[in-house]
Design a protein around this motif. Structure first.
Motif, PDB file in Angstrom:
ATOM      1  N   THR A 181      43.121  68.848 103.044  1.00 17.54           N
ATOM      2  CA  THR A 181      43.003  70.151 103.588  1.00 17.54           C
ATOM      3  C   THR A 181      44.168  71.099 103.583  1.00 17.54           C
ATOM      4  O   THR A 181      43.921  72.176 103.252  1.00 17.54           O
ATOM      5  CB  THR A 181      42.575  69.981 105.143  1.00 17.54           C
ATOM      6  OG1 THR A 181      43.438  69.272 105.720  1.00 17.54           O
ATOM      7  CG2 THR A 181      41.068  69.384 105.124  1.00 17.54           C
ATOM      8  N   GLU A 182      45.413  70.580 103.518  1.00 19.76           N
ATOM      9  CA  GLU A 182      46.522  71.383 103.294  1.00 19.76           C
ATOM     10  C   GLU A 182      46.789  71.925 102.115  1.00 19.76           C
ATOM     11  O   GLU A 182      47.626  72.844 102.008  1.00 19.76           O
ATOM     12  CB  GLU A 182      47.653  70.532 104.067  1.00 19.76           C
ATOM     13  CG  GLU A 182      48.111  69.569 103.202  1.00 19.76           C
ATOM     14  CD  GLU A 182      49.206  68.407 103.867  1.00 19.76           C
ATOM     15  OE1 GLU A 182      49.840  67.864 103.100  1.00 19.76           O
ATOM     16  OE2 GLU A 182      49.319  68.653 105.170  1.00 19.76           O
ATOM     17  N   SER A 183      46.139  71.443 101.299  1.00 21.10           N
ATOM     18  CA  SER A 183      46.181  71.899  99.819  1.00 21.10           C
ATOM     19  C   SER A 183      45.289  72.720  99.190  1.00 21.10           C
ATOM     20  O   SER A 183      44.877  72.768  97.725  1.00 21.10           O
ATOM     21  CB  SER A 183      46.774  70.609  98.910  1.00 21.10           C
ATOM     22  OG  SER A 183      47.763  69.989  99.272  1.00 21.10           O
ATOM     23  N   LEU A 184      44.332  73.032  99.895  1.00 27.38           N
ATOM     24  CA  LEU A 184      43.131  73.711  99.339  1.00 27.38           C
ATOM     25  C   LEU A 184      43.417  75.104  98.880  1.00 27.38           C
ATOM     26  O   LEU A 184      42.291  75.825  98.229  1.00 27.38           O
ATOM     27  CB  LEU A 184      41.990  73.623 100.625  1.00 27.38           C
ATOM     28  CG  LEU A 184      41.315  72.277 101.069  1.00 27.38           C
ATOM     29  CD1 LEU A 184      40.422  72.549 102.009  1.00 27.38           C
ATOM     30  CD2 LEU A 184      40.758  71.617  99.801  1.00 27.38           C
ATOM     31  N   ALA A 185      44.419  75.742  99.330  1.00 29.13           N
ATOM     32  CA  ALA A 185      44.754  77.101  98.870  1.00 29.13           C
ATOM     33  C   ALA A 185      44.671  77.179  97.385  1.00 29.13           C
ATOM     34  O   ALA A 185      45.433  76.127  96.713  1.00 29.13           O
ATOM     35  CB  ALA A 185      45.901  77.477  99.687  1.00 29.13           C
ATOM     36  N   GLY A 186      44.553  78.331  96.909  1.00 29.90           N
ATOM     37  CA  GLY A 186      44.493  78.361  95.450  1.00 29.90           C
ATOM     38  C   GLY A 186      45.861  78.214  94.867  1.00 29.90           C
ATOM     39  O   GLY A 186      45.987  77.513  93.617  1.00 29.90           O
ATOM     40  N   ASP A 187      46.776  78.365  95.440  1.00 33.31           N
ATOM     41  CA  ASP A 187      48.287  78.222  95.028  1.00 33.31           C
ATOM     42  C   ASP A 187      48.903  77.005  95.231  1.00 33.31           C
ATOM     43  O   ASP A 187      49.943  76.492  94.726  1.00 33.31           O
ATOM     44  CB  ASP A 187      49.254  79.352  95.359  1.00 33.31           C
ATOM     45  CG  ASP A 187      49.629  79.435  96.795  1.00 33.31           C
ATOM     46  OD1 ASP A 187      48.534  78.732  97.463  1.00 33.31           O
ATOM     47  OD2 ASP A 187      50.356  79.902  97.371  1.00 33.31           O
ATOM     48  N   ARG A 188      48.136  76.111  96.064  1.00 34.21           N
ATOM     49  CA  ARG A 188      48.736  74.694  96.469  1.00 34.21           C
ATOM     50  C   ARG A 188      47.868  73.825  95.577  1.00 34.21           C
ATOM     51  O   ARG A 188      48.357  72.759  95.709  1.00 34.21           O
ATOM     52  CB  ARG A 188      48.515  74.664  98.033  1.00 34.21           C
ATOM     53  CG  ARG A 188      49.441  75.571  98.592  1.00 34.21           C
ATOM     54  CD  ARG A 188      49.653  75.248 100.141  1.00 34.21           C
ATOM     55  NE  ARG A 188      50.380  74.233 100.458  1.00 34.21           N
ATOM     56  CZ  ARG A 188      50.647  73.770 101.517  1.00 34.21           C
ATOM     57  NH1 ARG A 188      50.334  74.479 102.650  1.00 34.21           N
ATOM     58  NH2 ARG A 188      51.463  72.880 101.728  1.00 34.21           N
ATOM     59  N   SER A 199      37.501  73.405 104.329  1.00 37.62           N
ATOM     60  CA  SER A 199      38.681  73.899 104.861  1.00 37.62           C
ATOM     61  C   SER A 199      38.322  74.069 106.524  1.00 37.62           C
ATOM     62  O   SER A 199      37.290  74.859 106.782  1.00 37.62           O
ATOM     63  CB  SER A 199      39.167  75.156 104.261  1.00 37.62           C
ATOM     64  OG  SER A 199      40.235  75.851 104.968  1.00 37.62           O
ATOM     65  N   VAL A 225      40.681  78.653 104.514  1.00 37.13           N
ATOM     66  CA  VAL A 225      40.916  79.110 103.080  1.00 37.13           C
ATOM     67  C   VAL A 225      39.461  79.172 102.708  1.00 37.13           C
ATOM     68  O   VAL A 225      38.643  78.298 102.717  1.00 37.13           O
ATOM     69  CB  VAL A 225      41.664  77.812 102.234  1.00 37.13           C
ATOM     70  CG1 VAL A 225      41.541  78.140 100.857  1.00 37.13           C
ATOM     71  CG2 VAL A 225      42.769  77.552 102.770  1.00 37.13           C
ATOM     72  N   ASP A 280      38.492  80.345  96.795  1.00 32.71           N
ATOM     73  CA  ASP A 280      39.663  80.298  96.403  1.00 32.71           C
ATOM     74  C   ASP A 280      39.992  78.914  95.736  1.00 32.71           C
ATOM     75  O   ASP A 280      40.612  78.555  94.578  1.00 32.71           O
ATOM     76  CB  ASP A 280      40.871  80.559  97.289  1.00 32.71           C
ATOM     77  CG  ASP A 280      40.745  82.021  97.670  1.00 32.71           C
ATOM     78  OD1 ASP A 280      39.781  82.816  96.895  1.00 32.71           O
ATOM     79  OD2 ASP A 280      41.606  82.393  98.580  1.00 32.71           O
ATOM     80  N   THR A 281      39.470  77.745  96.843  1.00 33.27           N
ATOM     81  CA  THR A 281      39.466  76.484  96.159  1.00 33.27           C
ATOM     82  C   THR A 281      38.726  75.880  94.934  1.00 33.27           C
ATOM     83  O   THR A 281      39.350  75.362  94.125  1.00 33.27           O
ATOM     84  CB  THR A 281      39.154  75.627  97.421  1.00 33.27           C
ATOM     85  OG1 THR A 281      39.613  76.114  98.636  1.00 33.27           O
ATOM     86  CG2 THR A 281      39.383  73.931  97.183  1.00 33.27           C
TER      87      THR A 281
END
Length: 271
Positions: free
Chosen positions: A72-79, A105, A110, A114-115
């Motif tokens: 979950t902590e890496s679902l953002a588009g840039d992560r 998310s 998020v 994006d994901t």
């Protein structure tokens, strides 16, 4: 790049809660017995060990189907992309066969758009052959399908076993043509002590675990039981040859009691 091209085997080896030498031994044993589908995740903390076991097994990477899941902590588009590259580094692979959103998310922090856009890009770049979902509700599956189309999604991996048959999710997924993967198919071993499961197993001269797996396979689900004992791994592999009768299937259908085993505080509002 040696990108694999095999379809997802219907029966895989799960690695949830397996750590260190235990997971290395379990994966090596599974591969030696004939498993060709290995399921891991970032949050399991065992990607490096899974990769080591695969590398040491001698089984060619192109013969395997490997799944991992984005936490979950890496679902953002840039992560997402950096986290997937880190997973590949731990696994010692150029690409995985399937990358899943492990959980929606929490609180919708998020945007799913994006994901999914990041996952589609990861697939375009060859970091993953397929993309998919895990623990998605009917509403969340509908949103994902609207965003990228059902043909872009390989599966939704959800908890399904005789005591949680997840019928709303199953019915919606089937209506859309979205494949489902069943995790915790043995309900943490609870199927082994259920009187109905034991009775059906006795009639077929097999185990309740094989009955549970066969019940899922006959419905068209992929199943990913977790086991560390070679004897149990071998027995699980044989579930695909067991044919349950309509009466057997109907009896198991009566066992549904909504008993959800994976229900963290950040879980979505279940159907």
């Amino acid at each position: 790049m040696n990108t694999p091209s095999i379809p997802m085997p219907a029966l895989g080896l799960g690695t949830f809660r397996l750590k260190d030498q235990t997971v290395i031994d379990a994966v090596k044993s599974g591969l030696s017995l004939g498993y060709r589908h290995i399921d891991t995740a970032q949050i399991y903390g065992n990607e490096a060990e899974v990769g080591q076991a695969i590398a040491e097994s001698g089984v060619p990477r192109a013969e395997l189907f490997v799944t991992t899941k984005i936490w979950t902590e890496s679902l953002a588009g840039d992560r997402l992309m950096p986290s997937l590259r880190e997973s590949l580094s731990k696994l010692c692979m150029d690409a995985v066969d399937l990358t899943l959103i492990h959980w929606p998310s929490p609180g919708g922090a998020v945007p799913l758009k994006d994901t999914l856009e990041a996952l589609v890009e990861a697939k375009r770049l060859g970091l993953t052959r397929e993309i998919g979902l895990s623990n998605f509700t009917v509403a969340q599956m509908r949103e994902a399908i609207e965003l990228v189309g059902v043909e872009a999604l390989a599966t939704n991996q959800v908890e399904i076993h005789p005591f949680l048959q997840n019928r709303a999710v199953v019915e919606f997924a089937r209506s859309q043509g979205l494949h489902l993967t069943a995790y915790m198919p043995l309900a943490y071993g609870k199927v082994m002590t259920d009187p109905v499961m034991r009775d059906i197993a006795a009639a077929h001269r097999t185990t309740p675990a094989q009955v549970s797996l066969a019940w899922l396979l006959q419905q068209g689900f992929t199943v990913i039981p977790s086991s560390t004992k070679p004897a149990n791994q071998a027995a699980n592999l044989q579930a695909g040859t067991l044919r349950l009768s309509e009466s057997d299937m109907a009896r198991i259908a009566t066992l549904d009691r909504g008993e959800r085993l994976a229900d963290p505080d950040f879980a979505p509002a279940w159907d």
